[in-house]
Every structure is written in structure tokens, then in C-alpha cells.
Design an enzyme around this catalytic site. Structure first.
Site, mmCIF file in Angstrom:
data_model
loop_
_atom_site.group_PDB
_atom_site.id
_atom_site.type_symbol
_atom_site.label_atom_id
_atom_site.label_comp_id
_atom_site.label_asym_id
_atom_site.label_seq_id
_atom_site.Cartn_x
_atom_site.Cartn_y
_atom_site.Cartn_z
ATOM 1 N N CYS A 30 -2.774 5.345 6.788
ATOM 2 C CA CYS A 30 -2.919 3.998 7.370
ATOM 3 C C CYS A 30 -2.984 4.077 8.902
ATOM 4 O O CYS A 30 -2.071 4.607 9.544
ATOM 5 C CB CYS A 30 -1.745 3.118 6.947
ATOM 6 S SG CYS A 30 -1.738 1.536 7.808
ATOM 7 N N VAL A 70 2.348 -1.827 5.518
ATOM 8 C CA VAL A 70 2.874 -0.766 6.363
ATOM 9 C C VAL A 70 2.171 -0.854 7.721
ATOM 10 O O VAL A 70 1.003 -1.276 7.782
ATOM 11 C CB VAL A 70 2.657 0.624 5.725
ATOM 12 C CG1 VAL A 70 3.410 0.703 4.414
ATOM 13 C CG2 VAL A 70 1.192 0.961 5.524
ATOM 14 N N SER A 83 2.533 -3.574 13.075
ATOM 15 C CA SER A 83 2.520 -2.361 13.899
ATOM 16 C C SER A 83 2.831 -2.612 15.380
ATOM 17 O O SER A 83 3.641 -1.888 15.976
ATOM 18 C CB SER A 83 1.172 -1.646 13.758
ATOM 19 O OG SER A 83 0.105 -2.524 14.062
#
Ligand code: GSH
Length: 237
Positions: A30, A70, A83
């Protein structure tokens, strides 16, 4: 060597991390989690990794992060996700080199370049990946036009990195995508040296950074993963 195990739908949740141990919930390929791995490496923060399968997510992940995306951090009973939010949190909470500037206008400059990246540069790059023939050439032209904002920023600052003499917040937030650009930006889509001397020097310098080397995969891996996993690098998911 980071763990390759990935928790899937139906899996039992892992034991909570030991007190004081920072946990990154991640997916190996990712690019957003890659942003956070870079910041962790750059700041020398110890952490453990729990990988999840983002196609068949484990049910327990939704209880931690309602978006079940994620990267997600677990730290001393607290949860942080998204993030850029994770990266700012890490930068503020942990010691080590500061990645975000304190000076308001300087911080605004980084935020504005991030917005250009998100709204203009990345979407135009994605279009070059998805199209062919004339449409692809047009997308590449549009990509270069917006990439010139980054070229100008480096020219104006006279520095090698967006963070100055060392990579900073923006360097780490855009790098995961640039590393993956290597799968596409060659042949007739090669960035011309004459138009992008600063961006290309930045890219060369980033490839040499130890924190970048620790977190990277090679182009062959990205090519095979993107064919199988996410041609859009997870965007729009
Ligand atoms: N805006 C999020 C961030 O910056 O952290 C995007 C994160 C993201 O989309 N991650 C992907 C994911 O978790 C993996 S590359 N996808 C699962 C989903 O979209 O449900």
C-alpha cells in the site's frame, strides 16, 4: 525482514501489542502505508507491523478503524488513521528530526503542494496508466504541466528536497507514488531532463536515502503486484 503474514476475513484478531509498543496496521504494497513506514524509518521509531488483507478485510479491523483502511496506528491505547494524519502525529509525538516546518507560511507551502499532488499530479499520472495512444500522450502532457509546480518549488527554494537539505513531510508523502511511477514513466513517457532537472535530481537523491531503501520494493515487484492487486495503487478504493 518484515512479516508477510496478512490477516484476512474470519481471522482472529492479533493479541494487543505490549505496553509502549507502537503498532502499524499495514498492507505490504500500500502506497499510503508506505508513507507512514517512511516516516517511521526517517525518525528511527521502533514499531511492530500487523498486515491485513485490504481485499478481504478481517472483521476486527472495523472495530479499530471505521474506515478499515491502512495505515492505522495503535499507540498506548490510542488509534490514529489516515496516512497524512498518522505522519503528522508521529512527527509531533516522537523525538528525532522534525519533518513538518514550524513556520506557518512554510507549513502552508507544504500543504498546498500536497493539495496539488492529490488533485492534479496523481490523477493525471493515473490517466497515463489507464489510457493508450493519443489519450495517453495527452494525459502525459497534462501530467508534465502539473508536475512543473514541483519543479518550480525546488527551483525557488534552491534545495535538493522539498523539506530542505533533507527530506521532510512532503518528500515522504509523495515518494511512494514516485517509486511506483518507475513502472510507467519510461520509453515515450520518460520525463525530459531539460524540463525537470530538479525533480529528477530529487528522485535520484531520494533513491539513495537509507530510509527509502529500507522501505522499497523493486519495479518488477510493483509491476506484478499492480497487475494483480490494484492498478490504481488503492486510490478510489
Ligand atoms: N486516504 C487514505 C490514507 O491516506 O491513508 C487512503 C488509504 C487507502 O486507501 N489504503 C488502501 C486501503 O486500505 C490500501 S492501499 N484500502 C481498503 C479500502 O479502501 O477499503
Amino acid at each position: 525482514m518484515p512479516t508477510q503474514k496478512a490477516y484476512k476475513t474470519g481471522s482472529t484478531a492479533p493479541e494487543p501489542s505490549a505496553p509502549g509498543v507502537l503498532r502499524l496496521i499495514s498492507m505490504r504494497f500500500c502506497p499510503f502505508a508506505h508513507r507512514t513506514r517512511l516516516v517511521l524509518a526517517a525518525k528511527g521509531i521502533d514499531y511492530e507491523t500487523v498486515n491485513v488483507c485490504t481485499k478481504n478485510k478481517p472483521e476486527w479491523f472495523f472495530a479499530i478503524n471505521p474506515l478499515a483502511k491502512v495505515p492505522t496506528l495503535q499507540h498506548d491505547g490510542k488509534v490514529v488513521y489516515e496516512s497524512l494524519v498518522c505522519n503528522e502525529y508521529l512527527d509531533r509525538v516522537f523525538p528525532g528530526r522534525k519533518l513538518l516546518p514550524e513556520e506557518p507560511l512554510e507549513k502552508a507551502r507544504i500543504g498546498m503542494l500536497q493539495a496539488i499532488w492529490d488533485a492534479k499530479i496523481l490523477p493525471n499520472y493515473m490517466k497515463t496508466k489507464r489510457t493508450e495512444g493519443k489519450e495517453r500522450q495527452d494525459a502525459f502532457k497534462a501530467f508534465k504541466e502539473v508536475l512543473s509546480f514541483l519543479e518550480k518549488s525546488l527551483t525557488d527554494s534552491g534545495k535538493l528536497f522539498f523539506g530542505g537539505d533533507q527530506p521532510g513531510f512532503l518528500d515522504y508523502s509523495i515518494w511512494p507514488f514516485v517509486e511506483r511511477f518507475e513502472t510507467t514513466l519510461h520509453g515515450d513517457l520518460k520525463l525530459p531532463q531539460a524540463e525537470f532537472p530538479k525533480v529528477l535530481a530529487w528522485k535520484t537523491a531520494m533513491f539513495e536515502r537509507p530510509e527509502v531503501k529500507t522501505c522499497m520494493f523493486d519495479t518488477a515487484t510493483y509491476t506484478s503486484v499492480s497487475a494483480d492487486y490494484d492498478p490504481d495503487f488503492g486510490l478510489g478504493a
